[in-house]
Design a protein around this motif. Structure first.
Motif, short mmCIF file in Angstrom:
data_model
loop_
_atom_site.label_atom_id
_atom_site.label_comp_id
_atom_site.label_asym_id
_atom_site.label_seq_id
_atom_site.Cartn_x
_atom_site.Cartn_y
_atom_site.Cartn_z
N SER A 73 -40.63 -25.37 -28.52
CA SER A 73 -41.74 -24.91 -29.18
C SER A 73 -42.53 -26.11 -29.57
CB SER A 73 -41.80 -23.72 -29.96
OG SER A 73 -41.00 -22.64 -29.54
N LYS A 180 -43.63 -16.39 -26.78
CA LYS A 180 -42.70 -17.49 -25.94
C LYS A 180 -41.65 -17.11 -25.09
CE LYS A 180 -42.98 -19.18 -30.98
NZ LYS A 180 -41.85 -19.45 -32.16
N PRO A 181 -41.14 -18.27 -24.34
CA PRO A 181 -40.47 -17.80 -23.09
C PRO A 181 -39.21 -16.96 -23.47
CG PRO A 181 -40.98 -20.22 -23.24
CD PRO A 181 -41.45 -19.58 -24.37
N PRO A 182 -38.44 -16.99 -24.66
CA PRO A 182 -37.46 -16.12 -24.84
C PRO A 182 -37.82 -14.47 -25.06
CG PRO A 182 -37.15 -18.15 -26.33
CD PRO A 182 -38.42 -18.30 -25.64
N ARG A 184 -40.37 -13.42 -23.56
CA ARG A 184 -40.94 -13.07 -22.24
C ARG A 184 -39.65 -12.52 -21.49
NH1 ARG A 184 -46.05 -13.97 -20.71
NH2 ARG A 184 -47.22 -15.28 -22.27
N LYS A 185 -38.53 -13.22 -21.56
CA LYS A 185 -37.27 -12.81 -20.97
C LYS A 185 -36.92 -11.54 -21.31
CE LYS A 185 -32.99 -14.65 -19.96
NZ LYS A 185 -32.12 -13.39 -19.91
N LYS A 188 -38.62 -8.77 -20.18
CA LYS A 188 -38.54 -8.70 -18.53
C LYS A 188 -37.13 -8.17 -18.35
CE LYS A 188 -37.58 -11.21 -14.33
NZ LYS A 188 -37.63 -12.55 -13.60
N ARG A 208 -40.43 -11.05 -30.82
CA ARG A 208 -38.95 -10.14 -30.45
C ARG A 208 -39.13 -8.83 -31.06
NH1 ARG A 208 -33.85 -11.06 -28.42
NH2 ARG A 208 -34.55 -13.46 -28.08
#
Length: 460
Positions: A73, A180-182, A184-185, A188, A208
């Motif tokens: 980040s 943040k990417p985590p 977004r995962k 998903k 989160r």
């Protein structure tokens, strides 16, 4: 023209996922050079100073002191071409804060800058309402497309928080949710549409907790208990959290066995007194721990099983032809275990110097993360606290640890006579998957023999 570049939090040691910002050594408007220390972070292993990777001028700090940031980040924005800027640098107290307008008319967001005030925004819908400048009125907050359970407002922040400029009717084509990417995962994996969420993080970032709360709304949480008049509460983080997790993992993964041995170390203490007066040791702090360390590396030659690793994934035992000796050290930040690399190749004098350097660095909180990984066997010196012995927990990745107890004057039988002697207790914990009772007993007996009669080392 200005060339802005963001510096992401690097992985300062193998396997780290996050770190806490301890201090900033720069602020917006400061000129920085390559390798200049810009901040100090605390990882699960140590406090580390981060050097700047570029020359330039700091335009924005993207993380606050005390904030835990995930590896990768961005934490700081630097202008690599400050000479090309049209407007002069903005003072530190007003430049680069999230939600505020910078000198060139742009709005600072969590991970960079928004469009200039008054400039056409890409894919703006007709009739969209422009964000009013912070000096006139607080910015509007983006509302979700579908109604969701109400989210408690975040705690007040020291600086105003702004979301990206909203359109009159937000749609998928109108903006990209900030996450943040985590996160977004996670969304998903759980089948959550981020467009349907309102971010509770700084700058409207979706966290989160926002995703988890959307999937399964939690009942109202009870307020955190307040500390009593003679209590204090300290967050579990950094070294303390990492140590706790490592000890739990080790205790419930490796089958521990602990054996004990009481040793008359009078000959060792007499040798120590003689060596302290020898010319080559006059400038060295020669401690009993140095003798214990030498005994451990010598005894490991005869019992290599204690200097191995259990590889669960490969279903192999990895035997090491070197000894990276860990020394458990108590510091203001918690327990750390720095290593003496290739301790088996060092003389007693070199070991004593290495142990002193290691202890000083650890107390100052300056042990490099790389110096706390890759150990093969560990000593914990509980004797320095006046403790006789204990049942130490094996350091993760190793199969044995020796507790070295306090050296005391005690009655001891010598040649049929009870006389006062220097006596200490040893305790060896080992992983019974790798080390059998016979091997553990032989290793512990060898360490005891070397401390009881240092001349035995001549036979190894």
């Amino acid at each position: 023209m200005p060339q802005f570049k963001q510096f992401p939090l690097p992985d300062t040691a193998e396997g780290l996922t996050e770190a806490e910002i301890l201090t900033w050594h720069v602020r917006p408007g400061d000129e920085v050079k390559v390798n200049q220390v810009i901040c100090e972070i605390e990882t699960a292993k140590a406090a580390v100073e981060l050097p700047c990777p570029w020359d330039g001028v700091v335009t924005e700090l993207l993380a606050e002191v005390g904030q835990t940031v995930e590896v990768g980040s961005p934490i700081i924005t630097i202008d690599l071409d400050p000479a090309g800027a049209v407007a002069p640098a903005v003072p530190a107290e007003s430049n680069g804060k999230i939600g505020e307008e910078t000198a060139d008319g742009r709005i600072a967001t969590l991970v960079g800058y928004g469009p200039k005030s008054g400039a056409a925004q890409r894919r703006r819908r007709k009739g969209a309402t422009a964000v009013a400048p912070p000096a006139v009125a607080p910015p509007a907050v983006r509302q979700p497309v579908a109604p969701v359970a109400p989210v408690p407002p975040p705690a007040p922040a020291p600086a105003p928080v702004v979301a990206p400029a909203p359109a009159a009717t937000p749609t998928r084509g109108g903006y990209v949710p900030l996450a943040k990417p985590p996160v977004r995962k996670l969304a998903k994996d759980l089948g959550v549409d981020l467009h349907a969420l309102s971010g509770s993080g700084p700058g409207g970032v979706i966290t989160r907790e926002d995703v988890e709360r959307f999937v399964e709304p939690a009942p109202a949480a009870a307020p955190a208990p307040a500390a009593g008049p003679r209590e204090r509460r300290v967050p579990i983080k950094g070294v303390r959290r990492a140590t706790a997790q490592a000890m739990v993992d080790s205790a419930f993964t490796a089958p521990h066995v602990t054996e004990f041995l009481t040793v008359d170390v009078t000959p060792m203490m007499e040798l120590r007194a003689r060596l302290k007066n020898a010319p080559e040791f006059r400038d060295v702090k020669l401690t009993p721990l140095a003798f214990a360390a030498k005994a451990v590396v010598l005894a490991a030659r005869r019992t290599p099983d204690v200097n191995a690793t259990w590889d669960e994934a490969a279903q192999e035992i990895v035997y090491k032809d070197y000894v990276h000796l860990g020394i458990a050290a108590a510091t203001p930040r918690g327990l750390v275990v720095p290593k003496v690399r290739d301790a088996d190749r060092l003389s007693l004098r070199e070991l004593a110097i290495s142990l002193e350097d290691l202890a000083t660095t650890a107390r100052d909180g300056k042990t490099a993360p790389a110096d706390m990984v890759g150990g093969t066997i560990t000593i914990t010196n509980v004797g320095v606290f006046g403790v006789d012995t204990g049942t130490p927990i094996i350091n993760p990745g190793e199969v044995a640890i020796l507790a070295f107890g306090a050296i005391r004057d005690m009655p001891w039988v010598v040649d049929g006579q009870v006389v006062p002697r220097k006596v200490c207790q040893l305790a060896l914990s080992f992983d019974h998957r790798v080390v059998d009772g016979q091997q553990g007993s032989r290793f512990l007996a060898d360490v005891g023999a070397l401390l009881a009669d240092p001349g035995v080392a001549m036979t190894y």
